[in-house]
Design an enzyme around this catalytic site. Structure first.
Site, mmCIF file in Angstrom:
data_model
loop_
_atom_site.group_PDB
_atom_site.id
_atom_site.type_symbol
_atom_site.label_atom_id
_atom_site.label_comp_id
_atom_site.label_asym_id
_atom_site.label_seq_id
_atom_site.Cartn_x
_atom_site.Cartn_y
_atom_site.Cartn_z
ATOM 1 N N LYS A 124 -24.000 -41.408 -7.284
ATOM 2 C CA LYS A 124 -23.272 -40.474 -8.079
ATOM 3 C C LYS A 124 -21.848 -41.358 -8.313
ATOM 4 C CE LYS A 124 -23.217 -36.516 -9.814
ATOM 5 N NZ LYS A 124 -24.456 -35.612 -10.286
ATOM 6 N N ASP A 164 -21.929 -35.711 -15.956
ATOM 7 C CA ASP A 164 -21.976 -34.581 -15.189
ATOM 8 C C ASP A 164 -20.733 -33.698 -15.569
ATOM 9 O OD1 ASP A 164 -23.334 -33.567 -12.307
ATOM 10 O OD2 ASP A 164 -21.064 -33.405 -11.985
HETATM 11 P P1 NDP Z 1 -19.530 -29.229 -17.541
HETATM 12 O O1 NDP Z 1 -18.363 -30.014 -17.541
HETATM 13 O O2 NDP Z 1 -20.232 -29.092 -19.016
HETATM 14 O O3 NDP Z 1 -19.444 -27.639 -17.051
HETATM 15 C C1 NDP Z 1 -18.884 -27.549 -15.859
HETATM 16 C C2 NDP Z 1 -18.384 -25.956 -15.584
HETATM 17 O O4 NDP Z 1 -18.210 -25.591 -14.520
HETATM 18 C C3 NDP Z 1 -17.353 -25.486 -16.747
HETATM 19 O O5 NDP Z 1 -17.566 -24.132 -16.749
HETATM 20 C C4 NDP Z 1 -16.110 -25.709 -15.841
HETATM 21 O O6 NDP Z 1 -15.167 -25.147 -16.117
HETATM 22 C C5 NDP Z 1 -16.738 -25.316 -14.361
HETATM 23 N N1 NDP Z 1 -15.916 -25.777 -13.178
HETATM 24 C C6 NDP Z 1 -15.999 -27.336 -12.803
HETATM 25 N N2 NDP Z 1 -15.516 -27.227 -11.850
HETATM 26 C C7 NDP Z 1 -14.932 -26.148 -11.248
HETATM 27 C C8 NDP Z 1 -14.275 -25.851 -10.253
HETATM 28 N N3 NDP Z 1 -13.811 -26.685 -9.279
HETATM 29 N N4 NDP Z 1 -13.970 -24.424 -10.027
HETATM 30 C C9 NDP Z 1 -14.191 -23.525 -11.209
HETATM 31 N N5 NDP Z 1 -15.358 -24.146 -12.160
HETATM 32 C C10 NDP Z 1 -15.461 -25.297 -12.367
HETATM 33 O O7 NDP Z 1 -20.377 -29.923 -16.432
HETATM 34 P P2 NDP Z 1 -22.003 -29.499 -16.439
HETATM 35 O O8 NDP Z 1 -22.340 -28.198 -16.999
HETATM 36 O O9 NDP Z 1 -22.843 -30.766 -16.631
HETATM 37 O O10 NDP Z 1 -22.298 -29.424 -14.886
HETATM 38 C C11 NDP Z 1 -22.395 -28.047 -14.307
HETATM 39 C C12 NDP Z 1 -23.062 -28.130 -12.753
HETATM 40 O O11 NDP Z 1 -24.368 -28.545 -12.902
HETATM 41 C C13 NDP Z 1 -22.451 -29.082 -11.654
HETATM 42 O O12 NDP Z 1 -22.684 -28.601 -10.346
HETATM 43 C C14 NDP Z 1 -23.074 -30.435 -11.871
HETATM 44 O O13 NDP Z 1 -23.178 -31.264 -10.969
HETATM 45 C C15 NDP Z 1 -24.524 -29.763 -12.280
HETATM 46 N N6 NDP Z 1 -25.570 -30.593 -12.992
HETATM 47 C C16 NDP Z 1 -25.288 -31.075 -14.073
HETATM 48 C C17 NDP Z 1 -26.424 -31.718 -14.850
HETATM 49 C C18 NDP Z 1 -26.166 -32.160 -15.889
HETATM 50 O O14 NDP Z 1 -27.095 -33.077 -16.691
HETATM 51 N N7 NDP Z 1 -25.024 -32.240 -16.832
HETATM 52 C C19 NDP Z 1 -27.697 -32.238 -14.164
HETATM 53 C C20 NDP Z 1 -27.834 -31.297 -13.020
HETATM 54 C C21 NDP Z 1 -26.927 -30.691 -12.226
HETATM 55 P P3 NDP Z 1 -14.152 -26.084 -16.431
HETATM 56 O O15 NDP Z 1 -14.546 -27.278 -17.117
HETATM 57 O O16 NDP Z 1 -13.159 -25.384 -17.831
HETATM 58 O O17 NDP Z 1 -13.135 -26.404 -15.337
HETATM 59 O O1 2IT Z 2 -26.752 -33.959 -11.140
HETATM 60 C C1 2IT Z 2 -27.238 -34.500 -11.815
HETATM 61 O O2 2IT Z 2 -28.632 -34.531 -11.847
HETATM 62 C C2 2IT Z 2 -26.824 -34.880 -13.011
HETATM 63 N N1 2IT Z 2 -25.715 -34.765 -13.327
HETATM 64 C C3 2IT Z 2 -27.652 -35.750 -13.984
HETATM 65 C C4 2IT Z 2 -28.094 -37.413 -13.501
HETATM 66 C C5 2IT Z 2 -28.781 -38.050 -14.419
HETATM 67 O O3 2IT Z 2 -28.663 -39.421 -14.166
HETATM 68 O O4 2IT Z 2 -29.182 -37.659 -15.590
#
Ligand code: NDP
Ligand code: 2IT
Length: 445
Positions: A124, A164
């Protein structure tokens, strides 16, 4: 194996790394029984080796903003474990990013990637850079400066970053451009690329789709489906978006999404044009979900609160770590929640997980139910290697099968004497065994 001793030693070595220690404790608690049955793990010191990253890269990222001011952020890449494949995992750009958060995410990624059935190690990275409110030119300059340092440490057979929080298609594009310029190679070094320069169909939707496919499997163990269920989602980012699309297309009524400012409750359900609006809201690059309630009359905005107080059958926390605590879990249970399927990484606190387990609610940890994102990154890597593109149907079918296989692995390793499936235990054990056995095969390195 003495979990308390290992945890105490780790806490002394890495003081203040609370998220990392939380993630390690959960895994160690789960694997303790199988560790004791396999003395060769103990003699090879697998635990002591797996809890330390192979290496941590930390570097400064200087960049110039639109007003000509110099800014300095911190950049990181935690290459945690490559026993079963090249390092793989996302990059997070968020002001809260620190070493503890990236180590917890990298550690979780080892077991998640192992569960996908694909050959990917765990890593990461990211930065405390805040993309909110920045112009595209500023984001580009930051991404270029970040890659100027990172490029020597990654590669298609070495380490393959992705997105992410705060890193989507735009940021991947800017980083890929700089990588290509520096190496003079067009290789699949990042995943989450756009379709016309090496990306895969379904990757943007994959994490959310996978979460919903996993929830379907969980519900099926009770003879239930998503049809007509009230689903509560938190977040309004990439993962939340994919989950809302798939859940609503399967006949569920998605009643909430949320942002740092509060949550939206939409009694009519979030579907159709409202999902498109979620994308527009994200693209404004602001931190707020509130405008949704001005746009759609069926919705109300609840400021400063979390969606877990709403009555829902299925909860999908898709925002960030530790966003659902013990009190939230009690509220969900009191309101009759059947299934909690994590989309974010570690969104439920240990107290919340205890409440769900105690109440025999179906509960799956992110490392199992959000693995569809990185799995589809793995499928993007396969297509890059073959120099071929699969159709939408083909990628989706593979993703769906991977999620079913992860569910099967959780049931195999997590079913307790009374028949209750402890998905935390199942995911940790299934993910761990494959990595630990590979480490044994490869000797002490
Ligand atoms: P995005 O940036 O697209 O969205 C993140 C969301 O979470 C937004 O609504 C954001 O609001 C909110 N957020 C982020 N940090 C905080 C905080 N400290 N407090 C409150 N709200 C918060 O990210 P993703 O949708 O990609 O990621 C969301 C989650 O999913 C994370 O935990 C990530 O690690 C996980 N994940 C992502 C994957 C991917 O492929 N993208 C794969 C697997 C897991 P705002 O941005 O307005 O702060
Ligand atoms: O938390 C996760 O699994 C991700 N943000 C996706 C990682 C990836 O390599 O696609």
């Amino acid at each position: 194996m003495d979990v308390n001793k290992i945890m105490n030693d780790l806490a002394k070595k890495h003081p203040g790394e609370n998220e990392f220690l939380q993630a390690v404790k959960e895994v160690l608690d789960s694997i303790e029984p199988i560790y004791k049955q396999n003395p060769h793990y103990e003699s090879a010191k697998i635990i002591e080796r797996i809890v330390e990253p192979d290496r941590v890269l930390m570097f400064k990222v200087p960049w110039v903003d639109d007003s000509g001011n110099v800014n300095v952020n911190l950049g990181y890449r935690v290459q945690f474990n490559n026993a079963i494949g090249p390092y793989k995992g996302g990059l997070r750009f968020h002001p809260s990013v620190n070493l503890s958060i990236l180590k917890f995410l990298g550690f979780e990624q080892i077991f998640k990637n192992s569960l996908t059935t694909l050959p990917m190690g765990g890593a990461k990275g990211g930065s405390d850079f805040n993309p909110k409110g920045k112009s595209d030119a500023e984001i580009m300059r930051f991404c270029q400066s970040f890659m100027l340092e990172l490029w020597q440490n990654i590669g298609p057979q070495t380490d393959v970053p992705a997105g992410d929080i705060g890193v989507g298609g735009k940021e991947i594009g800017f980083m890929y451009g700089m990588y290509k310029k520096l190496t003079r190679e067009h290789t699949g070094v990042l995943t989450g690329k756009a379709l016309n320069w090496g990306g895969s169909l379904i990757r943007p939707e994959a994490t959310g789709f996978g979460v919903v496919y996993f929830a379907q499997e969980q519900l099926a163990t009770k003879g239930l489906t998503l049809e007509g269920k009230r689903v509560g989602v938190s977040g309004f980012g990439n993962v939340a978006w994919g989950a809302v699309i798939k859940a609503s297309s399967l006949g569920a009524k998605v009643v909430t999404i949320s942002g740092p400012d509060g949550y939206i409750y939409d009694e009519d359900g979030i579907s159709g044009e409202k999902i498109e609006y979620m994308l527009e809201l994200r693209a404004t690059n602001n931190d707020i979900v509130a405008p949704y309630a001005q746009e759609f009359k069926s919705a109300k905005f609840v400021a400063g609160r979390k969606p877990w107080e709403v009555k829902m059958d299925v909860a999908m926390p898709c925002a960030t770590q530790n966003e659902l605590n013990g009190d939230d879990a009690k509220l969900l249970v009191a309101n009759g929640v059947i299934c909690v399927t994590e989309g974010a990484n570690m969104p439920s606190t240990p107290e919340a997980i205890d409440v769900f387990h105690h109440s025999k609610v179906l509960f799956s940890p992110g490392k199992a139910s959000n693995a569809g994102g990185v799995a589809t990154s793995g499928l993007e890597m396969s297509q890059n290697s073959m120099k071929l593109n699969w159709s939408r149907e083909e990628v989706d079918a593979r993703l769906h099968q991977i999620m079913r296989d992860i569910h099967t692995a959780c049931v195999k390793h997590g079913t307790e004497a009374d028949g209750y499936v402890n998905y935390v235990k199942g995911a940790n054990i299934a993910g761990f065994i494959k990595v630990a056995d590979a480490m044994l095969d490869n000797g002490i390195v």
